[in-house]
Design a protein around this motif. Sequence first.
Motif, PDB file in Angstrom:
ATOM      1  N   TYR A 135       0.854  -1.187   0.000  1.00 52.57           N
ATOM      2  CA  TYR A 135       0.000   0.000   0.000  1.00 52.57           C
ATOM      3  C   TYR A 135       0.896   1.246   0.000  1.00 52.57           C
ATOM      4  O   TYR A 135       1.592   1.495   0.962  1.00 52.57           O
ATOM      5  N   TYR A 162     -15.338   0.617  -5.222  1.00 56.13           N
ATOM      6  CA  TYR A 162     -15.232   1.813  -4.378  1.00 56.13           C
ATOM      7  C   TYR A 162     -16.582   2.527  -4.363  1.00 56.13           C
ATOM      8  O   TYR A 162     -17.049   3.007  -5.403  1.00 56.13           O
ATOM      9  N   ARG A 165     -12.447  13.390  -8.578  1.00 53.41           N
ATOM     10  CA  ARG A 165     -11.169  13.964  -8.137  1.00 53.41           C
ATOM     11  C   ARG A 165     -11.188  15.493  -8.255  1.00 53.41           C
ATOM     12  O   ARG A 165     -10.689  16.196  -7.372  1.00 53.41           O
ATOM     13  N   LEU A 224     -10.353  17.116  -4.768  1.00 52.38           N
ATOM     14  CA  LEU A 224      -8.927  17.377  -4.569  1.00 52.38           C
ATOM     15  C   LEU A 224      -8.549  18.705  -5.209  1.00 52.38           C
ATOM     16  O   LEU A 224      -9.104  19.066  -6.250  1.00 52.38           O
ATOM     17  N   VAL A 236       0.291  17.690  -2.486  1.00 50.92           N
ATOM     18  CA  VAL A 236       0.787  16.418  -3.038  1.00 50.92           C
ATOM     19  C   VAL A 236      -0.301  15.363  -2.927  1.00 50.92           C
ATOM     20  O   VAL A 236      -0.022  14.184  -2.784  1.00 50.92           O
ATOM     21  N   PRO A 285     -15.089   5.465   8.954  1.00 50.84           N
ATOM     22  CA  PRO A 285     -14.931   4.621   7.752  1.00 50.84           C
ATOM     23  C   PRO A 285     -13.720   3.699   7.905  1.00 50.84           C
ATOM     24  O   PRO A 285     -12.633   4.146   8.273  1.00 50.84           O
ATOM     25  N   GLN A 300     -11.160  17.888   1.709  1.00 52.10           N
ATOM     26  CA  GLN A 300     -10.487  16.607   1.979  1.00 52.10           C
ATOM     27  C   GLN A 300      -9.390  16.880   2.994  1.00 52.10           C
ATOM     28  O   GLN A 300      -8.320  17.367   2.651  1.00 52.10           O
ATOM     29  N   LEU A 307      -7.330  15.105   4.455  1.00 52.85           N
ATOM     30  CA  LEU A 307      -6.094  14.341   4.314  1.00 52.85           C
ATOM     31  C   LEU A 307      -5.076  15.049   3.410  1.00 52.85           C
ATOM     32  O   LEU A 307      -3.921  14.678   3.337  1.00 52.85           O
TER      33      LEU A 307
HETATM   34  N1  EPU Z   1     -13.336  11.463   4.928  1.00 55.15           N
HETATM   35  C1  EPU Z   1     -13.806  12.322   5.888  1.00 55.15           C
HETATM   36  N2  EPU Z   1     -13.269  13.575   5.941  1.00 55.15           N
HETATM   37  C2  EPU Z   1     -12.308  13.988   5.115  1.00 55.15           C
HETATM   38  C3  EPU Z   1     -11.815  13.112   4.125  1.00 55.15           C
HETATM   39  C4  EPU Z   1     -12.340  11.839   4.056  1.00 55.15           C
HETATM   40  O1  EPU Z   1     -14.698  11.983   6.659  1.00 55.15           O
HETATM   41  O2  EPU Z   1     -11.890  15.151   5.224  1.00 55.15           O
HETATM   42  C5  EPU Z   1     -13.938  10.134   4.800  1.00 55.15           C
HETATM   43  C6  EPU Z   1     -14.792  10.045   3.530  1.00 55.15           C
HETATM   44  O3  EPU Z   1     -16.090  10.507   3.760  1.00 55.15           O
HETATM   45  C7  EPU Z   1     -14.751   8.580   3.205  1.00 55.15           C
HETATM   46  C8  EPU Z   1     -13.376   8.153   3.716  1.00 55.15           C
HETATM   47  O4  EPU Z   1     -12.941   9.156   4.630  1.00 55.15           O
HETATM   48  O5  EPU Z   1     -15.725   7.879   3.914  1.00 55.15           O
HETATM   49  C9  EPU Z   1     -12.363   7.977   2.603  1.00 55.15           C
HETATM   50  O6  EPU Z   1     -12.225   9.219   1.886  1.00 55.15           O
HETATM   51  P1  EPU Z   1     -11.854   9.277   0.341  1.00 55.15           P
HETATM   52  O7  EPU Z   1     -12.793   8.430  -0.447  1.00 55.15           O
HETATM   53  O8  EPU Z   1     -11.763  10.708  -0.042  1.00 55.15           O
HETATM   54  O9  EPU Z   1     -10.463   8.581   0.231  1.00 55.15           O
HETATM   55  P2  EPU Z   1      -9.161   8.621   1.169  1.00 55.15           P
HETATM   56  O10 EPU Z   1      -9.085   7.327   1.899  1.00 55.15           O
HETATM   57  O11 EPU Z   1      -9.135   9.848   1.981  1.00 55.15           O
HETATM   58  C10 EPU Z   1      -7.623   7.459  -0.577  1.00 55.15           C
HETATM   59  C11 EPU Z   1      -6.309   7.689  -1.240  1.00 55.15           C
HETATM   60  C12 EPU Z   1      -6.459   8.725  -2.348  1.00 55.15           C
HETATM   61  C13 EPU Z   1      -7.463   8.205  -3.358  1.00 55.15           C
HETATM   62  C14 EPU Z   1      -8.797   7.941  -2.638  1.00 55.15           C
HETATM   63  C15 EPU Z   1      -9.807   7.281  -3.539  1.00 55.15           C
HETATM   64  C16 EPU Z   1      -4.594   7.273   0.428  1.00 55.15           C
HETATM   65  C17 EPU Z   1      -3.539   7.849   1.300  1.00 55.15           C
HETATM   66  N3  EPU Z   1      -5.325   8.144  -0.282  1.00 55.15           N
HETATM   67  O12 EPU Z   1      -8.001   8.677   0.068  1.00 55.15           O
HETATM   68  O13 EPU Z   1      -5.209   8.844  -2.994  1.00 55.15           O
HETATM   69  O14 EPU Z   1      -7.661   9.128  -4.397  1.00 55.15           O
HETATM   70  O15 EPU Z   1      -8.586   7.029  -1.526  1.00 55.15           O
HETATM   71  O16 EPU Z   1      -9.442   5.971  -3.769  1.00 55.15           O
HETATM   72  O17 EPU Z   1      -4.762   6.057   0.391  1.00 55.15           O
HETATM   73  C18 EPU Z   1      -3.181  10.114  -2.946  1.00 55.15           C
HETATM   74  O18 EPU Z   1      -2.596   9.077  -2.626  1.00 55.15           O
HETATM   75  O19 EPU Z   1      -2.573  11.206  -3.087  1.00 55.15           O
HETATM   76  C19 EPU Z   1      -4.626  10.094  -3.135  1.00 55.15           C
HETATM   77  C20 EPU Z   1      -5.321  11.198  -3.416  1.00 55.15           C
END
Ligand code: EPU
Length: 344
Positions: free
Chosen positions: A165, A196, A224, A228, A237, A262, A298, A300
């Motif tokens: 990962y 997804y 996206r 993003l 990034v 989640p 977002q 993250l």
């Molecule tokens: N969430 C929140 N608050 C936030 C952000 C997310 O509650 O501010 C919750 C969302 O509601 C959702 C869960 O967290 O239930 C996951 O969020 P999201 O679908 O946005 O994905 P992520 O886990 O935050 C990962 C990858 C992304 C990729 C997305 C979609 C990593 C580190 N990041 O993000 O990858 O686009 O899934 O598959 O695994 C990257 O690596 O730069 C990147 C953007």
Amino acid sequence: MHDLFQYDADLTALNTFRLPACARTLLRLRTVDDARAFAAARHDDDPLPLILGGGSNLVLGGGPLAVVLKVEIGGRRKLGEDGDMVVVEAGAGESWHDFVRWTLVEGWPGLENLALIPGTVGAAPIQNIGAYGLEMAERFDSLTALDLGSGEVRQFDAAACRFGYRESVFKHAPGRWLVVAVRFRLPRRWQPRLDYGELGCELAARGIVVPTPLQVFDTVAAIRRRKLPDPAELGSVGSFFKNPLVDTARAAALLAVHPELPHYPQPDGRVKLAAGWLIERCGWKGRRLGSVGCHSSQALVLVNHGGATGADVLELAARVRGTVRERFGVDLEIEPVVIFDEEQ
Ligand code: EPU
């Protein structure tokens, strides 16, 4: 190859976080021969260079870097067919998104879930890019890399790359392996990957029941764009931290208190938690600390609101990690490569 050299080069525009840094020597590698010539001229005790693709997974400190290699090796072609698979190859410097679109236009689907990821083809295996239900490793065939230590050219299959990962063998040896070309195996009998949740929902909202590869590509790109920041407008990034993996007991304890957290059970028994949710719950979403902050759509994603330095980013990251650890007992790991040593 003198026109490929630049001295005291400003790297701000060459990293998507737009962090200030400079290279004593910036060398653009346009062909495999350029790369070989660099390796041949290098002395064993020279510092390893920073290898730059699209600069989209990098946090740069302000200090000057001795040598930076900007990989611009192009080219893309079908290599052949192998049973149920089409094998395609691209030069490391090709834009990832343009390469994915090209495979679809040529009629070789399989990478569409990875639409609009910034960066280059050569950088994709370094962190095993993944999004919307697909990891690059699942479509990977092999790659060619130049060992900048010995000058040797080596082929890596998936096992040799040790993908995980957002992980690979290359991420742990920065500056050693210069990826020159990557090959992918794309299935001739294509099935959409819609595991997804958000992707399925978005397709349903568009009234699409059985999507074409191009519809998946467009839908992923639309999600996206909505969530993003556009690197051309706001430096970042992408995800700044990995989603943490915890053991079952820790996950059960957290879920007992926060059932809405989640989470994604993994084949090895561990549970992946949504770092963005943890960070948002700590109050960071949309919050600024000087010139840096957590993105408003977002949490993250850390963003540069203008004029930030690498130190500013790391200070915010430390604060975010600290509050998540304090509140949830979970350690967040930084996802991009951090280059902070001067004269590396
Ligand atoms: N969430 C929140 N608050 C936030 C952000 C997310 O509650 O501010 C919750 C969302 O509601 C959702 C869960 O967290 O239930 C996951 O969020 P999201 O679908 O946005 O994905 P992520 O886990 O935050 C990962 C990858 C992304 C990729 C997305 C979609 C990593 C580190 N990041 O993000 O990858 O686009 O899934 O598959 O695994 C990257 O690596 O730069 C990147 C953007």
